[in-house]
Design an enzyme around this catalytic site. Structure first.
Site, PDB file in Angstrom:
ATOM      1  N   HIS A 157       0.681  -1.222  -0.140  1.00  0.00           N
ATOM      2  CA  HIS A 157      -0.012   0.141  -0.035  1.00  0.00           C
ATOM      3  C   HIS A 157       0.874   1.259   0.003  1.00  0.00           C
ATOM      4  O   HIS A 157       0.585   2.317  -0.616  1.00  0.00           O
ATOM      5  CB  HIS A 157      -1.011   0.083   1.073  1.00  0.00           C
ATOM      6  CG  HIS A 157      -1.715   1.277   1.418  1.00  0.00           C
ATOM      7  ND1 HIS A 157      -3.044   1.145   0.992  1.00  0.00           N
ATOM      8  CD2 HIS A 157      -1.420   2.452   2.091  1.00  0.00           C
ATOM      9  CE1 HIS A 157      -3.335   2.456   1.347  1.00  0.00           C
ATOM     10  NE2 HIS A 157      -2.286   3.135   2.010  1.00  0.00           N
ATOM     11  N   GLU A 158       1.901   1.063   0.845  1.00  0.00           N
ATOM     12  CA  GLU A 158       2.874   2.659   1.157  1.00  0.00           C
ATOM     13  C   GLU A 158       3.752   2.646  -0.174  1.00  0.00           C
ATOM     14  O   GLU A 158       3.683   3.790  -0.930  1.00  0.00           O
ATOM     15  CB  GLU A 158       3.693   2.224   2.288  1.00  0.00           C
ATOM     16  CG  GLU A 158       2.931   2.322   3.696  1.00  0.00           C
ATOM     17  CD  GLU A 158       1.942   3.543   3.848  1.00  0.00           C
ATOM     18  OE1 GLU A 158       2.292   4.691   3.452  1.00  0.00           O
ATOM     19  OE2 GLU A 158       0.942   3.120   4.585  1.00  0.00           O
ATOM     20  N   HIS A 212       1.741   4.357  -3.100  1.00  0.00           N
ATOM     21  CA  HIS A 212       1.360   5.720  -3.014  1.00  0.00           C
ATOM     22  C   HIS A 212       2.635   6.550  -3.788  1.00  0.00           C
ATOM     23  O   HIS A 212       2.133   7.447  -4.533  1.00  0.00           O
ATOM     24  CB  HIS A 212       1.490   6.205  -1.366  1.00  0.00           C
ATOM     25  CG  HIS A 212       0.289   6.296  -0.854  1.00  0.00           C
ATOM     26  ND1 HIS A 212      -0.849   6.698  -1.073  1.00  0.00           N
ATOM     27  CD2 HIS A 212      -0.190   5.736   0.432  1.00  0.00           C
ATOM     28  CE1 HIS A 212      -2.029   6.276  -0.303  1.00  0.00           C
ATOM     29  NE2 HIS A 212      -1.294   5.861   0.667  1.00  0.00           N
ATOM     30  N   GLU A 269      -6.042   6.881  -0.899  1.00  0.00           N
ATOM     31  CA  GLU A 269      -6.317   5.709  -0.041  1.00  0.00           C
ATOM     32  C   GLU A 269      -6.595   4.391  -0.745  1.00  0.00           C
ATOM     33  O   GLU A 269      -6.258   3.399  -0.712  1.00  0.00           O
ATOM     34  CB  GLU A 269      -6.983   5.977   1.161  1.00  0.00           C
ATOM     35  CG  GLU A 269      -6.031   6.958   2.200  1.00  0.00           C
ATOM     36  CD  GLU A 269      -4.742   6.444   2.701  1.00  0.00           C
ATOM     37  OE1 GLU A 269      -4.576   5.293   2.853  1.00  0.00           O
ATOM     38  OE2 GLU A 269      -3.832   7.132   2.514  1.00  0.00           O
TER      39      GLU A 269
END
Length: 305
Positions: A168-169, A172, A231
């Site tokens: 997920h990070e 980004h 997100e």
């Protein structure tokens, strides 16, 4: 003919109340629309329209500068774990597996959205540090520099769940969300300047009320929804990345169930938050699971057990 109570005309030295200078707002709206829509690009990872505030090379430089500061602060507090610490080795192994699959996942998602695969990730300077802290947090700065706090480990519990968080990070950074936020902030700042000029002749209390209303409108109508969408995008791309790296994507649902209980489960309503409501987030992840399982089977040579 305008006169005061004594029958006199207003003199040149007297200033009368002035309303909103609408021409300033109209001019700003026209300029903002021209700049915003003129700079629109299609994000190959999501197929959605995106706007970027800085170049990839500038992002890499900014991320590297911020990372050095993070490391220096952690080192000064004696919290930066050495590379040979067990937690550091574990996190680095997960990071390496995820990074190794970036080209394949990038190509697959771009093809899915009928876009040319970007190569910006090739300029990234990947690295990861583990920081001793009770804070349950992890991040990936623009350009690929990551940090994971040990307080996250009791919540992730498994390597699969940690890979979901780190994917997920990393997403980004791949999606260039930092640059997109800069573009959004530039637009909001220009709007605030234009609004301030437009109400300059109003009564100070009226000015304050108008600026407060405009600020709330920007916050709830633009900034927070923008953050929630980022997100959701990172959840999707990160889940595919974790699955392609042969981590079980199904770990995402119990992970976010545990995450939702942090802080006693209290949180602001979704419209007032930069993050999706946990129940909505879990529902979105469940909807993405067949696609994620497909990524796992494609790159890991077999079906999930």
């Amino acid at each position: 003919m305008n006169t005061d109570r004594m029958g006199n005309r207003p003199g040149p030295g007297r200033r009368r109340g002035v309303g909103v200078r609408w021409w300033i707002l109209v001019a700003f709206a026209a300029f903002a629309a021209w700049q915003w829509f003129g700079s629109a690009e299609t994000d190959p990872y999501t197929g959605e329209t995106a706007h970027y505030g800085v170049s990839t090379s500038e992002e890499v430089d900014l991320g590297a500068q911020a990372y050095r500061q993070v490391q220096a602060d952690a080192q000064g507090q004696g919290a930066l774990l050495p590379p040979d610490a067990p937690a550091s080795r574990q996190i680095r192994e997960i990071a390496n597996r995820l990074i190794e699959k970036v080209p394949q996942v990038t190509a697959d998602l771009a093809a899915q959205n009928q876009q040319q695969a970007p190569t910006t990730y090739k300029d990234f300077q990947w690295d990861v540090s583990v920081i001793q802290s009770d804070e349950a947090n992890a991040f990936c700065l623009p350009g690929g520099k990551m940090a994971v706090y040990t307080g996250l480990m009791p919540i992730t519990q498994t390597e699969d769940a940690m890979a979901v968080v780190m994917g997920h990070e990393i997403a980004h950074a791949l999606l260039r969300h930092g640059s997109q936020r800069m573009a959004q902030q530039n637009l909001v700042q220009m709007g605030q300047i234009a609004a301030s000029m437009a109400v300059d002749g109003m009564d100070p209390q009226q000015q304050q009320a108008v600026m407060a209303a405009l600020g709330a409108g920007a916050q709830y109508g633009l900034i927070l929804p923008y953050g929630r969408n980022h997100e959701t995008q990172a959840d999707e791309v990160g889940l595919m990345l974790a699955a392609a790296a042969c981590y079980d994507p199904r770990a995402a649902v119990p992970l976010w169930e545990r995450m939702s209980k942090l802080g006693g489960g209290s949180r602001p309503p979704e419209f007032a938050s930069t993050h999706p409501d946990p129940d909505n987030r879990i529902q979105t992840l469940q909807g993405l699971m067949p696609q994620a399982v497909g990524f796992y089977e494609k790159y890991c040579g077999g079906a999930l057990q």
